[in-house]
Design a protein around this motif. Structure first.
Motif: not given
Length: 191
Positions: A128-134
């Motif tokens: 989820e953290s990766e998705r938010l950053l991406r």
């Protein structure tokens, strides 16, 4: 293998081409024959193992009674990793064929490291953290991640992998628990 007069090794690797080729190079350097099949499906072809003394295969390769029976010279089935789950061990025992595996430290050490990594990825909600950053999204008001500190980590069994996880987490201020019905040695103080 230096003492053997005749050694024919057949390798079935699936996706492990480089590792098996490195082993093949060393066997060939000793003057023995090494045949590498990248497609493990060829093992079911009649006669493919007729001259094989050793079959070198990953543990997920299905080495059945039929395959073993079609290899009259076969002395051993060798897996370079910890497992042997794809091998028909009762059939091999009945036919007098050794089943062995390579329990080198890198196997369980890498699994212990991967276990700690996956624990942290789950706690920190990495995907989820990766998705938010991406997607350049705003961070949520309430964090979804949690720290490992102060948590209890349960280990089912206390073999080499679990012992490696416990050593890696020893200084993380976590409570380590295990259930191990076959534990002969005393547990470390931190477990």
């Amino acid at each position: 293998i230096d003492s053997l007069n005749d050694l024919n090794v057949v390798s079935a690797s699936g996706w492990l081409h480089e590792l098996f080729e490195e082993v093949g190079d060393r066997v060939r350097e000793k003057g023995f024959r090494f045949i590498h099949h990248r497609d493990p499906g060829v093992l079911s072809q009649p006669g493919i193992l007729a001259d094989a003394d050793v079959l070198f295969a990953a543990s997920n390769i299905q080495v059945t009674r039929e395959i073993l029976s079609g290899a009259p010279r076969l002395r051993a089935v060798v897996c370079p990793f910890i497992g042997t789950e794809g091998f028909d061990i009762p059939a091999a025992s009945h036919l007098g064929i050794l089943v062995v595996n390579g329990q080198v430290p890198e196997n369980w050490q890498s699994m212990a490291e991967a276990t700690v990594m996956l624990i942290l990825a789950a706690l920190y909600d990495l995907h989820e953290s990766e998705r938010l950053l991406r997607e350049n999204m705003p961070h949520p008001q309430e964090p979804s991640s949690r720290m490992l500190r102060g948590k209890t980590v349960g280990l089912i069994g206390f073999g080499r992998i679990a012992q490696g996880v416990a050593r890696r987490l020893a200084g993380w201020d976590v409570r380590l628990q295990t259930y191990s019905p076959y534990q002969a040695d005393p547990l470390p103080a931190e477990v």
